[in-house]
Scaffold this active site. Structure first.
Site, short mmCIF file in Angstrom:
data_model
loop_
_atom_site.label_atom_id
_atom_site.label_comp_id
_atom_site.label_asym_id
_atom_site.label_seq_id
_atom_site.Cartn_x
_atom_site.Cartn_y
_atom_site.Cartn_z
N GLU A 150 35.42 26.09 49.90
CA GLU A 150 35.49 24.94 49.73
C GLU A 150 36.48 24.23 50.70
O GLU A 150 36.42 22.91 51.21
CB GLU A 150 35.77 24.15 48.28
N GLU A 171 31.69 31.19 41.82
CA GLU A 171 32.04 30.64 40.44
C GLU A 171 31.54 30.98 39.35
O GLU A 171 31.95 31.16 38.19
CB GLU A 171 32.24 29.18 40.62
N ALA A 221 40.14 29.71 44.36
CA ALA A 221 41.33 29.24 43.27
C ALA A 221 41.83 30.31 42.63
O ALA A 221 41.32 31.66 42.46
CB ALA A 221 40.83 28.06 42.47
N GLY A 253 37.25 28.47 46.09
CA GLY A 253 38.08 27.38 46.80
C GLY A 253 38.42 27.57 48.11
O GLY A 253 38.49 26.66 48.88
N1 COA Z 1 42.81 34.67 42.33
C1 COA Z 1 43.85 35.19 41.83
N2 COA Z 1 44.03 36.44 42.50
C2 COA Z 1 43.40 37.02 43.55
C3 COA Z 1 42.29 36.35 43.91
C4 COA Z 1 41.92 34.87 43.17
N3 COA Z 1 40.86 34.05 43.55
N4 COA Z 1 41.37 36.80 44.67
C5 COA Z 1 42.35 38.23 44.84
N5 COA Z 1 43.25 38.12 44.16
C6 COA Z 1 44.18 39.18 44.19
C7 COA Z 1 43.67 40.40 43.31
O1 COA Z 1 43.93 39.94 41.64
C8 COA Z 1 44.73 41.47 43.82
O2 COA Z 1 45.91 41.19 43.37
P1 COA Z 1 46.90 42.44 42.52
O3 COA Z 1 47.07 43.36 43.70
O4 COA Z 1 48.14 41.93 42.06
O5 COA Z 1 46.03 43.37 41.59
C9 COA Z 1 44.82 41.03 45.26
O6 COA Z 1 44.49 39.75 45.30
C10 COA Z 1 43.87 41.82 46.26
O7 COA Z 1 42.63 41.51 45.44
P2 COA Z 1 41.48 42.85 45.29
O8 COA Z 1 40.41 42.31 44.29
O9 COA Z 1 42.38 44.07 44.81
O10 COA Z 1 40.77 43.13 46.72
P3 COA Z 1 39.59 43.89 47.12
O11 COA Z 1 39.34 43.91 48.63
O12 COA Z 1 39.30 44.90 46.07
O13 COA Z 1 38.18 42.45 46.63
C11 COA Z 1 37.54 40.22 46.76
C12 COA Z 1 38.53 41.55 47.45
C13 COA Z 1 38.03 39.11 47.48
C14 COA Z 1 36.17 40.88 46.77
C15 COA Z 1 37.98 40.22 45.21
O14 COA Z 1 39.56 40.00 45.30
C16 COA Z 1 37.63 38.95 44.51
O15 COA Z 1 36.35 39.08 43.99
N6 COA Z 1 38.42 37.91 44.27
C17 COA Z 1 37.91 36.76 43.67
C18 COA Z 1 36.94 35.77 44.23
C19 COA Z 1 36.42 34.70 43.52
O16 COA Z 1 35.97 34.87 42.49
N7 COA Z 1 36.89 33.31 44.26
C20 COA Z 1 36.37 32.29 43.45
C21 COA Z 1 37.56 31.78 42.43
S1 COA Z 1 37.07 30.33 41.68
#
Ligand code: COA
Length: 261
Positions: free
Chosen positions: A115, A135, A67, A112
């Protein structure tokens, strides 16, 4: 086909591919994307020419990274329940769809995203896929059905572990846990595998396929007697022309030609 900003729809030979299309945000599901996804799935319910659906993410890096955390950060106790329930409603539409829905999971399927993949009928992962329910790292629990469906897929102990640690698992481990059906080298191969399965299902009796969905889902509905659901489905099938066609074709040693009637 309606115009969308956050998803892309393509249709080929009766297979609708829904691509979550926010690659710069790793296809995170914001409310606008979910609304478009709902419209697209409702369209599948209304269009009998669609024989199968593939849901995937744009690019190579992510299926859906969860999400949208920016939106999540604005939630409070008053509006969060509605947020969860409206997401759950969309994922239930996917799970209960009478056309087969396959997730092609390319890269991160987190929160999400995991999910969403679990709401699909089958999952085909690329070798770089990563699944997880992180989460707890944000101080919340999964809200789009993940606590339920992850437990249904992998069992209670592993579900607790994945949700309590927030750890990610790779495609091979996901397959060994029966979270995914197949692991393929890349997105192209995973999409080909999904199309192969959907093409096979498309040769079967459509009403029976839809009722398989209802019967299997009834296993996880404690308000429903699944055996009764099955008996009702069996009776409904017996009243169809396709049942007559299927049995006639077998006895005449020819290929059945099902009409969905
Ligand atoms: N919601 C909003 N934006 C998200 C996102 C999310 N769930 N996951 C990634 N993004 C965005 C980042 O903020 C970034 O945006 P920006 O370039 O404007 O800063 C872009 O996507 C790229 O992500 P980034 O974190 O830089 O990539 P990465 O390769 O370093 O890491 C992940 C990848 C997936 C490990 C990391 O993005 C992450 O942990 N995301 C969240 C996962 C999560 O907690 N999901 C559950 C949500 S309930």
């Amino acid at each position: 086909m309606a115009d969308f900003e956050n998803i892309k729809l393509t249709e080929n030979g009766g297979v609708l591919t829904i691509t979550i299309n926010r690659e710069d945000k790793l296809n995170a599901l914001n409310q606008a994307t979910l609304a478009e996804l709902k419209t697209a799935i409702q369209g599948v319910y209304d269009d009998h020419d669609i024989k199968g659906v593939i849901i995937t993410g744009a690019g190579e890096k992510a299926f859906v990274a969860g999400a949208d955390i920016k939106e999540l950060s604005g939630l409070n106790e008053m509006n969060a329940r509605k947020f969860a329930e409206s997401g759950q409603e969309i994922f239930e539409l996917i799970e209960n769809c009478h056309s087969p829905v396959i997730a092609v999971v390319n890269g991160f399927a987190l929160g999400g995203g995991c999910e969403l993949a679990m709401a699909c009928h089958m999952r085909i992962a690329t070798t770089n896929a990563k699944f997880g329910q992180p989460e707890v790292n944000l101080g919340i629990v999964p809200g789009y059905g993940g606590t339920q469906r992850l437990t249904q897929h992998v069992g209670k102990g592993k579900s607790f572990e994945l949700q309590m640690t927030g750890d990610m698992i790779g495609a091979d481990e996901a397959k060994s846990l029966r979270l995914v059906n197949y692991v393929e080298a890349d997105k192209e191969a995973a999409t080909a595998k999904a199309n192969e399965i959907l093409a096979k299902v498309a040769t079967k009796a459509p009403i029976a396929i839809g009722l398989v969905v209802d019967c299997v889902n009834s296993v996880f509905n404690s308000d429903e007697n699944g055996y009764q659901t099955e008996a009702n489905a069996f009776a409904r099938c017996a009243g169809t022309s396709d049942f007559k066609e299927g049995t006639d074709a077998f006895l005449a040693k020819r290929k059945a030609d099902f009409k969905g009637e």
